[in-house]
Design a protein around this motif. Sequence first.
Motif, mmCIF file in Angstrom:
data_model
loop_
_atom_site.group_PDB
_atom_site.id
_atom_site.type_symbol
_atom_site.label_atom_id
_atom_site.label_comp_id
_atom_site.label_asym_id
_atom_site.label_seq_id
_atom_site.Cartn_x
_atom_site.Cartn_y
_atom_site.Cartn_z
ATOM 1 N N LEU A 89 29.328 -28.920 38.706
ATOM 2 C CA LEU A 89 28.665 -30.210 38.866
ATOM 3 C C LEU A 89 27.216 -30.125 38.399
ATOM 4 O O LEU A 89 26.729 -31.017 37.688
ATOM 5 C CB LEU A 89 28.726 -30.649 40.329
ATOM 6 N N GLU A 90 26.540 -29.059 38.786
ATOM 7 C CA GLU A 90 25.126 -28.914 38.437
ATOM 8 C C GLU A 90 24.921 -28.674 36.952
ATOM 9 O O GLU A 90 24.090 -29.335 36.317
ATOM 10 C CB GLU A 90 24.521 -27.758 39.232
ATOM 11 N N LYS A 91 25.677 -27.752 36.377
ATOM 12 C CA LYS A 91 25.450 -27.343 34.989
ATOM 13 C C LYS A 91 26.169 -28.220 33.975
ATOM 14 O O LYS A 91 25.665 -28.451 32.869
ATOM 15 C CB LYS A 91 25.888 -25.892 34.794
ATOM 16 N N LEU A 92 27.374 -28.691 34.333
ATOM 17 C CA LEU A 92 28.205 -29.413 33.373
ATOM 18 C C LEU A 92 28.390 -30.880 33.710
ATOM 19 O O LEU A 92 28.960 -31.628 32.921
ATOM 20 C CB LEU A 92 29.590 -28.740 33.281
ATOM 21 N N LYS A 93 27.923 -31.277 34.901
ATOM 22 C CA LYS A 93 28.083 -32.652 35.363
ATOM 23 C C LYS A 93 29.566 -33.057 35.389
ATOM 24 O O LYS A 93 29.948 -34.164 35.013
ATOM 25 C CB LYS A 93 27.281 -33.612 34.474
ATOM 26 N N THR A 94 30.400 -32.132 35.867
ATOM 27 C CA THR A 94 31.830 -32.380 36.007
ATOM 28 C C THR A 94 32.130 -32.833 37.430
ATOM 29 O O THR A 94 31.715 -32.180 38.388
ATOM 30 C CB THR A 94 32.635 -31.099 35.710
ATOM 31 N N ILE A 95 32.871 -33.930 37.582
ATOM 32 C CA ILE A 95 33.224 -34.427 38.909
ATOM 33 C C ILE A 95 34.062 -33.367 39.630
ATOM 34 O O ILE A 95 35.087 -32.922 39.104
ATOM 35 C CB ILE A 95 34.014 -35.740 38.817
ATOM 36 N N PRO A 96 33.658 -32.929 40.826
ATOM 37 C CA PRO A 96 34.369 -31.846 41.527
ATOM 38 C C PRO A 96 35.771 -32.249 41.983
ATOM 39 O O PRO A 96 36.060 -33.424 42.185
ATOM 40 C CB PRO A 96 33.469 -31.558 42.734
ATOM 41 N N VAL A 97 36.620 -31.235 42.178
ATOM 42 C CA VAL A 97 37.991 -31.476 42.651
ATOM 43 C C VAL A 97 38.136 -31.179 44.138
ATOM 44 O O VAL A 97 39.191 -31.405 44.714
ATOM 45 C CB VAL A 97 39.002 -30.625 41.854
ATOM 46 N N VAL A 98 37.084 -30.674 44.774
ATOM 47 C CA VAL A 98 37.177 -30.320 46.188
ATOM 48 C C VAL A 98 37.194 -31.569 47.058
ATOM 49 O O VAL A 98 36.688 -32.628 46.676
ATOM 50 C CB VAL A 98 36.014 -29.404 46.619
ATOM 51 N N ASP A 99 37.805 -31.443 48.228
ATOM 52 C CA ASP A 99 37.824 -32.507 49.231
ATOM 53 C C ASP A 99 36.558 -32.369 50.068
ATOM 54 O O ASP A 99 36.374 -31.371 50.781
ATOM 55 C CB ASP A 99 39.073 -32.363 50.106
ATOM 56 N N ASN A 100 35.681 -33.358 49.979
ATOM 57 C CA ASN A 100 34.399 -33.287 50.690
ATOM 58 C C ASN A 100 34.562 -33.074 52.186
ATOM 59 O O ASN A 100 33.711 -32.477 52.843
ATOM 60 C CB ASN A 100 33.592 -34.564 50.444
#
Length: 407
Positions: free
Chosen positions: A343-354
């Motif tokens: 998320l920080e480096k690539l701005k990819t939406i995470p797949v983890v459940d918050n």
Amino acid sequence: MKKIISILMSSIIMLSMVACGKSNDTATNVDNMKWEEVLEKAKGSTVTFYGWGGDEELNAWLDDVFEPKMKEKYDIKMERVPMDIDQVLSQLSGEIQAGEEDGSIDMIWINGENFKSAKENNMLYGPFLEKLPNAEKYLDLNADENKYDFGFPTEGYEAPYGKAQLVFMHDSAVTKDVPSSTKELLEFAKANKGKITYPALPDFTGSAFVRNVIYDICGYEQFQDMKEDKETVKKAIEPALDYLVELNKYLWNEGKSFPADSTQLDNMFKDNEVVMNMTYTAYAVARGIENGSYTDSTKTFLFDKGTIGNTNYMAIAKNSGNKAGAMVAINEMISAGMQASRLEKLKTIPVVDNHKLSKEEKAEFDKVDIGKGTIPQDELLSKRLPEMPAGLVPIIEEIWLEEVVGK
């Protein structure tokens, strides 16, 4: 990702014969191993990771962040092999046909119709997802995005890698107003004649754009369980086809040809050849502003009815010579730490459940600055539309080629 269904279908008989033969010992051993034993077996090994190599920032992250962490934490060497998915699966098909039990391909970056074809042709190892400790720890295993890929059941043969969503972009210093629907897009194209286009199908982004046009005009609900029949699909999308033909009049090169892929369109946007860009990387504008490839006035926008979102995945080759190493690598990739880094480096939406994150882990995600020109994640996900079933995608691409190009 390009489709390869026609290549794979010619191999069904041979693959079925191979599948009925002796399974390799590595697969059997991994199937019966406890996680501690998987870690021990993977130690000191090399894992090959095959996938599209066109994103230089992702390549750098894999080489400079993920690979060192795997070496330090597990004594596993990661070998990234950049290759288009059609070539990956063609190579895998050839190795399986040849009876190679110690194949060259371990992990595969995959989704959509490519996953459907590979799984149906017995080219993937699994199920493995629920064997991964981080799957239970960080993923919502009952979520549709972890159970279905373009409407096709994953059944534990894939692990999520990152979330994608189609977004549009413009330079607000060049175009003040942006379209919020296909109707407004047509007017926008008329006002900027020759300065709008989209990648030629079957480019992944171009194909998503056409499906989004279909959704905006025809709705999306009817496609979720539609029969995979060309005439049925063509009849359902007729209004969208008429729209796309009308749009051609105002496109770059009048719709007689299209950019070969999303990379070419992106370069055209950067060179001011076109005033609108599109991407499946929801936070691409922030990355582009940070690295200087986009102006500070570049902004992201969506259609009011939403845009198509999907998840991309990691799979393991049926004849992988290092299934244990691949499982360890995939398990690490879905950890909170790696997803926060992406998320920080690539701005990819995470797949983890918050909801499964600890306070400390949540803090790691919360401190990430998404960057300029983007749409907040809550708003983005609230306008996230489901993908079509994988079997409809190549049908639509074929119809587009016949009914839209050059019309």
